[in-house]
Design a protein around this motif. Structure first.
Motif, PDB file in Angstrom:
ATOM      1  N   VAL A  66      -5.242   2.023  -5.128  1.00 14.13           N
ATOM      2  CA  VAL A  66      -3.995   1.462  -4.620  1.00 14.13           C
ATOM      3  C   VAL A  66      -4.291   0.488  -3.483  1.00 14.13           C
ATOM      4  O   VAL A  66      -3.747  -0.623  -3.435  1.00 14.13           O
ATOM      5  N   VAL A  72       0.999  -1.917  -8.444  1.00 12.15           N
ATOM      6  CA  VAL A  72      -0.138  -1.551  -7.601  1.00 12.15           C
ATOM      7  C   VAL A  72      -0.709  -0.203  -8.030  1.00 12.15           C
ATOM      8  O   VAL A  72      -1.912  -0.036  -8.218  1.00 12.15           O
ATOM      9  N   SER A  73       0.182   0.751  -8.232  1.00 11.25           N
ATOM     10  CA  SER A  73      -0.254   2.087  -8.610  1.00 11.25           C
ATOM     11  C   SER A  73      -0.948   2.077  -9.967  1.00 11.25           C
ATOM     12  O   SER A  73      -1.987   2.699 -10.163  1.00 11.25           O
ATOM     13  N   GLY A  75       2.810   1.539  -3.286  1.00 13.66           N
ATOM     14  CA  GLY A  75       1.835   1.906  -4.317  1.00 13.66           C
ATOM     15  C   GLY A  75       1.440   3.368  -4.197  1.00 13.66           C
ATOM     16  O   GLY A  75       1.398   4.097  -5.189  1.00 13.66           O
ATOM     17  N   LEU A  76       1.173   3.817  -2.968  1.00 13.16           N
ATOM     18  CA  LEU A  76       0.843   5.237  -2.749  1.00 13.16           C
ATOM     19  C   LEU A  76       2.008   6.108  -3.187  1.00 13.16           C
ATOM     20  O   LEU A  76       1.819   7.161  -3.798  1.00 13.16           O
ATOM     21  N   GLY A 107      -4.289   0.439  -9.702  1.00 13.30           N
ATOM     22  CA  GLY A 107      -5.205   1.273  -8.928  1.00 13.30           C
ATOM     23  C   GLY A 107      -5.486   2.595  -9.589  1.00 13.30           C
ATOM     24  O   GLY A 107      -6.008   3.507  -8.946  1.00 13.30           O
ATOM     25  N   ASN A 134      -3.738   4.981 -10.198  1.00 10.90           N
ATOM     26  CA  ASN A 134      -3.049   6.055  -9.497  1.00 10.90           C
ATOM     27  C   ASN A 134      -3.913   6.767  -8.471  1.00 10.90           C
ATOM     28  O   ASN A 134      -3.619   7.898  -8.087  1.00 10.90           O
ATOM     29  N   ILE A 176       0.856  -1.191   0.000  1.00 10.66           N
ATOM     30  CA  ILE A 176       0.000   0.000   0.000  1.00 10.66           C
ATOM     31  C   ILE A 176       0.892   1.242   0.000  1.00 10.66           C
ATOM     32  O   ILE A 176       0.679   2.178  -0.766  1.00 10.66           O
ATOM     33  N   ALA A 208      -3.303  -3.398  -3.773  1.00  8.31           N
ATOM     34  CA  ALA A 208      -2.289  -3.911  -2.842  1.00  8.31           C
ATOM     35  C   ALA A 208      -2.831  -5.113  -2.077  1.00  8.31           C
ATOM     36  O   ALA A 208      -2.123  -6.107  -1.860  1.00  8.31           O
ATOM     37  N   GLY A 251       5.098  -2.039  -6.286  1.00  4.52           N
ATOM     38  CA  GLY A 251       4.363  -0.793  -6.034  1.00  4.52           C
ATOM     39  C   GLY A 251       3.964  -0.107  -7.323  1.00  4.52           C
ATOM     40  O   GLY A 251       2.904   0.523  -7.408  1.00  4.52           O
ATOM     41  N   ALA A 272       2.069   6.271  -6.932  1.00  2.00           N
ATOM     42  CA  ALA A 272       0.888   6.988  -7.418  1.00  2.00           C
ATOM     43  C   ALA A 272       1.020   8.486  -7.137  1.00  2.00           C
ATOM     44  O   ALA A 272       0.683   9.316  -7.979  1.00  2.00           O
TER      45      ALA A 272
END
Lengths: 370, 507, 315
Positions: A292, A281-282, A66-67, A285, A287, A63, A296, A278, A70
């Motif tokens: 995300v 993930v981004s 990914g954040l 998700g 972005n 997470i 994740a 990540g 993003a």
């Protein structure tokens, strides 16, 4: 804009399905039943409260990375350096955790702050290089990854050497771990730790910053078009550096949740896979912070279930990584899916397909390599 | 009459628009045929079809009477059709020879034979009076020379039909003269030319016939000699065009912007602007005339604060703003309409309402304690959209990318003028717009002037400068050549000054 | 000092050569306009294919197995690179993301397959290449001892490919067109060049070279596939940038980096070097690349169209 986001989620789902199909083909090729494989894979991640906890625990650093990716994306930056920022964040947290005999709340706060600062500063340099010298952040963050890799490789054995192995640090004391009694009990002794709470807080926080604040308006303006932002009086360089720093801080926190939550020491010679995951993930998700979170958790599920699947079938656990890798490839090439969707839509509308040329959708403006 | 190329009843549709609707164009051997139309009339699409970039939905193309299918540019080249694009297609770090032979290289063994190619280029260059050095690097030669390299590319491939897409946009008046001479030379050698343009003067100067199109339709093909410029303009626009603006005499007031000995470095550290001194006063429009790349960019960027000035002063209402950031200057009453609205003027992926607060988003009422006030933002947008007649499908929430060029420009003009600036800097504010939108923008600029504000207009279109400005400052090679009153000068004088010859030096 | 250098030199060369060929592969891709972050993954493909081919064949055909393995890695690299080419060229996908995907797919897929094949996920080869002295030349003073003694045949193969590549890029029709595609694809297109085809070929060459680089690691100093290239592909990428996208620059950069890494690797064993901390030597390539990027920020030699998808419709 909402339709655009909705469309991106559809594309993400298609990428996931295609990735799972590719995984199924691989299982078939190695002489296994994919249905059974997936059954055990998902059961392994969900079948009881403990495994659910493990899924969330595995998702936690994802997470954050990914954040991180993003957030930088939204400012038009491509943060490939989440792995290195995670390592440095983890190193800072570990250093604090192993050094100071403080009480638990103080120590944890200090560790998280150190991770945040370490990851942030590690990413601030590429941000500054971008702003000041226009050095492309993709290249500089790759370089920073390996600088981080070797820094940990030499620092850990030198200062925090574990009692048994040259290749890992000492174990963090319980006071310095994000694992906490009530959470572990709630999830039947799983790996879950306070990191997940922190992660959810930060998902909400980044969503709020991006959508509701003046700062977010500025960051996104720079991301969409830094030239126009500059002409309008927005300090582009400051935003680039800030955005990178925040992205790095997020990844740094991810490092703390991984090395001082999921694990309790640092291994050397490993660039954490969560850094590159990540990016996946981004991408999946779209972005967005909520996206995300979902992506994740899905990846956490795959990683958690793979061991159980391996135990129940003869499918190697690396299938999970292969599926994730395939998903990111399909996400990267989602334009293909988009073209198919467009054609279907047009056919349904009763129009003839128009000759190639104008109707191709421009590549999504995510990052961009130069 | 023998036609070398005929495009008969061409139709081309793109999703949502009919770019060409039943257009017929016929080119005679040894003539210069002008293709006249406004921006967006369908000129480029038509020529792209001829060059094989697009396929027509219906209609036929005939080459010397024989029907041909031009499926891609290679086919066009093989048929002897060559095109000089508006944006040159040259590799900057290659030599001129390498650029010309690219794609049709001859080799000795495995090695590309540049020597004999260079020899042939020298011969062609001499024959057509192009004066090109085959061994020079493209990056080191002038824009005019680059265009001649493009012409050589076609001659090297033995093209018989040459298409020029807005070839004069990037040239100095003198280079334009040169080009006209080259065009006549081409005809003399038996080539046929299609000249795409929206400049009537050039058509009158060099073309034999002129095909006029408007909104994707053929209006007529006429003989240039027997058709007046006014008539051509009317055919192009679809109504009488006055070409005159209603400009009341007005006495300018105090100075708003004063540039005092301003020097600015250009890209690569070379001097971009040298000791430039100029003032713009209340109630006047000062136009900056000059050929592209003579310091306009440096001037504008230094004034709005994107580029650091090396020396000199920039006074805004008497205060030196040289060291202020962009935002500081905006806050003190500067506004800016950039030339490239997509790159500098708008955030295409933001909504209309977000774009309208691009310079004020951090101030009340749009921001309170760091949070955006979406209600206030919407109210503001609705008002500005109304006042400046911006047409957008979904109103304030529409993504600016979905707006037409004219409405995008109105969005910028609305945002900048609504800020009630003391100084409005407009760079090529009408580039790429149709006549209706151009008139609108001009009216708004004059309104600013009439309201006692100062306007600095930078344009490459000399006609625009002459029409709108009260005074004209001519820039050449980063230096101010001189300042003349618009009412007391003409195109010849300003054109001469643009080459660096000071007023009065020639009588 | 001299004996120290002669001691280290063969190791440094052995470490440099895979980097050099991989970086050279990157050169083809990037000079044609396609960013290739996937070099690491392409090396892994080469390692896997090379190790697998050799381990299967080496009993039946000792000696020749190594060369078949290298060839197989070369081909596999080229084929796998088509994934990247398809994404970047046909679909105009983001080249950085595609490169990352290539890395991830290569690492995960080869490990998965190796697990299915060997159970452990590692693939061992019994015999690697044997170091040999070059006849006659090895008798030369100084140079002979340093350069022509105890060398791997792959070293000479790769150096030959460097010369061949330089010639191809700067003297031949294909090279001229390839460079044009990297600088100004629209110019190339309007000159009748098939930009997509040239870029496909360039990316496949980069895959073939990186695959060869990976297999070279296996047959020279490693002897085992274990699912990772340990960052060599990224080091090759750094060398490509530090060498400013030029063959000679790359030659210098890879040797420079190779030497530093080798010194770091052996510093524990050689007392004279133990004083230099490994951290400086290991991070050195990345730090100097960052510095080079800063210094060249005003006059970068990077291909102008690098990373920009080429869309015919947009002119």
């Amino acid at each position: 804009m909402t339709t655009r986001a909705g469309r991106e989620y559809i594309l993400s789902l298609v990428a996931i399905v295609l990735g799972l199909v590719a995984g199924a083909v691989l299982m078939l090729l190695s002489g296994n039943n994919p249905l059974l494989g997936y059954l055990y894979l998902f059961r392994g991640g969900l079948m009881n409260i403990e495994r659910l906890g493990n899924t969330l625990a595995t998702a936690t650093p994802l997470i954050f990375t990914g954040l991180s990716v993003a957030f930088a994306f939204r400012t038009g930056l491509f943060n490939i350096g989440a792995a290195g920022q995670m390592l440095i964040g983890g190193l800072c947290a570990t250093a604090v955790g192993l050094t100071f005999p403080w009480s638990r709340p103080v120590l944890l706060a200090a560790m998280l702050t150190a991770a945040l600062a370490g990851g942030g500063l590690w990413a601030a340099l590429p941000g500054w290089l971008k702003a000041r010298f226009n050095v492309h952040e993709v290249v500089s963050t790759i370089m920073m990854n390996w600088i981080a890799f070797w820094t940990v490789f030499y620092m850990v054995p030198r200062y925090f050497k574990g009692p048994f192995l040259e290749t890992e640090s000492q174990k963090l004391p319980d006071t310095a771990s994000l694992k906490t009694q009530w959470l572990s009990a709630l999830f039947n002794g799983s790996y879950i730790n306070l990191g997940i709470v922190l992660a959810i807080v930060f998902v909400a926080l980044t969503a709020f910053i991006l959508d509701q604040t003046t700062f977010g308006y500025e960051l996104k303006a720079v991301g969409f078009n830094r030239h126009a932002a500059g002409v309008a009086g927005i300090n582009v360089n400051r935003n680039l550096i800030l955005s990178m720093t925040i992205a790095g801080a997020l990844a740094g926190l991810g490092g703390a949740t991984f090395y001082a939550g999921y694990a309790s020491n640092m291994q050397i010679g490993v660039l954490p896979s969560q850094g590159f995951d990540g990016i996946a993930v981004s991408l999946l998700g779209a972005n967005s912070p909520l996206g995300v979170l979902g992506a994740a958790i899905f990846f956490g599920l795959l990683h958690t279930g793979k061991g159980f699947m391996n135990a129940m079938t003869r499918i190697p656990p690396e299938i999970a990584d292969t599926i994730i890798a395939t998903i990111i490839y399909f996400a990267a090439t989602s334009i293909m899916v988009e073209r198919v969707l467009d054609r279907l839509k047009r056919r349904r509308a009763g129009q003839l397909p128009v000759a190639a040329g104008r109707d191709t959708i421009a590549a999504p403006k995510k990052g961009g390599a130069r | 009459m023998e036609y070398v190329i005929e495009m008969l009843n061409i139709r081309k549709e793109f999703p949502g628009v009919v770019a060409c609707d039943d257009i017929t164009l016929q080119l005679r051997k040894g003539e210069i045929l002008a293709l006249l139309g406004e921006n967006g009339a369908g000129k480029s699409t038509l020529m792209s079809i001829l060059f094989g970039l697009y396929q027509p939905d219906s209609g036929v193309i005939r080459l010397k009477g024989k029907e041909v299918r031009i499926s891609n540019p290679n086919v066009a080249n093989a048929l002897g059709i060559g095109m000089v694009h508006q944006h040159f297609k040259l590799v900057h770090n290659f030599t001129i020879t390498e650029n010309i032979i690219l794609g049709s290289e001859t080799t000795r063994g495995l090695v590309v034979d540049t020597r004999s190619a260079a020899r042939r280029i020298r011969e062609l260059s001499a024959r057509y009076g192009l004066n090109v050095d085959p061994d020079a690097r493209v990056a080191d030669v002038s824009v005019g020379m680059q265009q001649r390299v493009e012409i050589l590319k076609m001659l090297y491939r033995d093209a018989e039909i040459l298409i020029f897409d807005e070839p004069t946009a990037v040239l100095t008046p003198q280079e334009v003269q040169e080009l006209m001479k080259i065009l006549r030379g081409l005809i003399y050698e038996g080539k046929s030319v299609i000249l795409i343009t929206h400049k009537l003067k050039e058509i009158k100067a060099v073309a034999d016939r002129c095909t006029v199109i408007r909104r994707g339709r053929l209006i007529a093909t006429v003989d240039v000699e027997t058709t007046s410029g006014e008539k051509l303009a009317e055919m192009m626009v679809g109504r009488k065009v006055t070409f005159q603006v209603d400009k009341k005499a007005k006495k300018p007031g105090e100075a708003i912007l004063e540039l005092d000995n301003l020097s600015v470095r250009g890209p690569g550290g070379v001097a971009g602007l040298k000791n430039f001194t100029l003032e713009v006063r209340c109630g006047e429009i000062v136009g900056i005339a000059g050929v592209d790349g003579n310091g306009q960019k440096e001037l504008v960027e230094a004034v709005i604060g994107l580029r650091k000035a090396d020396s000199g002063r920039i006074l805004l209402k008497g205060n030196d703003v040289k060291d202020l950031p962009v935002r500081g200057r905006i806050a003190r009453g500067m506004a800016f309409i950039p030339d490239d609205r997509h790159k500098y003027g708008l955030i295409l992926d933001y909504s209309l309402e977000y774009n309208l607060i691009l310079k004020d988003y951090y101030r009340t009422p749009f921001s309170r304690k760091g949070l955006l006030d979406h209600k206030a933002i919407r109210r503001h947008a609705v008002r500005v959209i109304e006042e400046f007649d911006v047409r957008a499908g979904q109103g304030a929430a529409a993504t600016v990318r979905s707006l037409s060029g004219g409405n995008q420009q109105k969005t910028i003009v609305g945002r900048e003028i609504d800020a009630n600036p003391d100084l409005l800097i407009a760079v090529q504010p009408t580039r790429g717009l149709d006549v209706g939108a151009i008139e609108y923008i001009h009216r708004r600029l004059l309104e600013q002037r009439d309201n006692g504000k100062a306007v600095l207009l930078i344009s490459l279109e000399l006609d625009e400068i002459l029409k709108i400005s009260d005074r004209i400052a001519v820039i050449n090679n980063g230096e101010l050549v001189g300042v003349v009153r618009a009412a007391e000068t003409d195109e010849n004088e300003v054109g001469l000054m643009m080459t660096g010859i000071k007023r009065g030096a020639v009588s | 000092m001299w004996s120290l250098i002669t001691q280290i030199f063969p190791y440094a060369v052995a470490f440099t050569i895979p980097l050099l060929i991989t970086s050279l592969g990157g050169l083809f891709s990037e000079r044609s306009g396609i960013v290739n972050i996937g070099l690491e993954g392409l090396m892994i493909i080469g390692m896997f294919t090379g190790a697998l081919t050799i381990s299967v064949l080496e009993i039946a055909m000792p000696g020749a197995a190594i060369w078949v393995g290298l060839l197989a890695a070369f081909i596999a690299g080229a084929l796998f690179a088509m994934l990247h080419a398809f994404a970047c060229i046909t679909l105009n996908a983001n080249q950085v993301i595609s490169g990352i995907a290539v890395n991830m797919v290569a690492g995960a897929l080869t490990t998965y397959l190796a697990r299915n094949i060997t159970g452990s996920g590692n693939i061992l080869i019994i015999h690697g290449l044997v170091r040999k002295d070059v006849p006659v030349l090895s008798a030369l003073p100084v140079i002979g001892r340093l350069v022509f003694t105890q060398t791997y045949a792959t070293t000479w193969l790769v150096l030959f490919l460097v010369v061949l590549s330089t010639f191809t890029l700067y003297k031949t029709k294909f090279g001229l067109r390839l460079r044009a595609c990297g600088e100004h694809p629209h110019a190339a297109d309007s000159a009748g060049i098939n930009v997509h085809l040239v870029r496909y070929l360039a990316v496949m060459i980069s895959g073939a070279f990186a695959g060869l680089g990976g297999a070279t690691v296996i047959v020279t100093y490693s002897g085992e596939f274990n699912g990772t290239a340990a960052g060599l592909g990224f080091l090759a990428l750094a060398a490509l940038i530090f060498g400013q996208w030029k063959p000679l620059g790359i030659l210098g950069a890879t040797f420079f980096f190779g030497f530093a890494s080798t010194v770091a690797n052996v510093s524990q064993a050689i007392p004279a070097l133990a004083k230099i901390s490994g951290i400086y030597l290991k991070t050195f390539p990345y730090i100097v690349t960052l510095i080079a990027l800063v210094l060249s920020s005003k006059s970068s030699q990077a291909p102008k169209a690098l990373g920009e998808p080429y869309d015919k419709g947009k002119r």
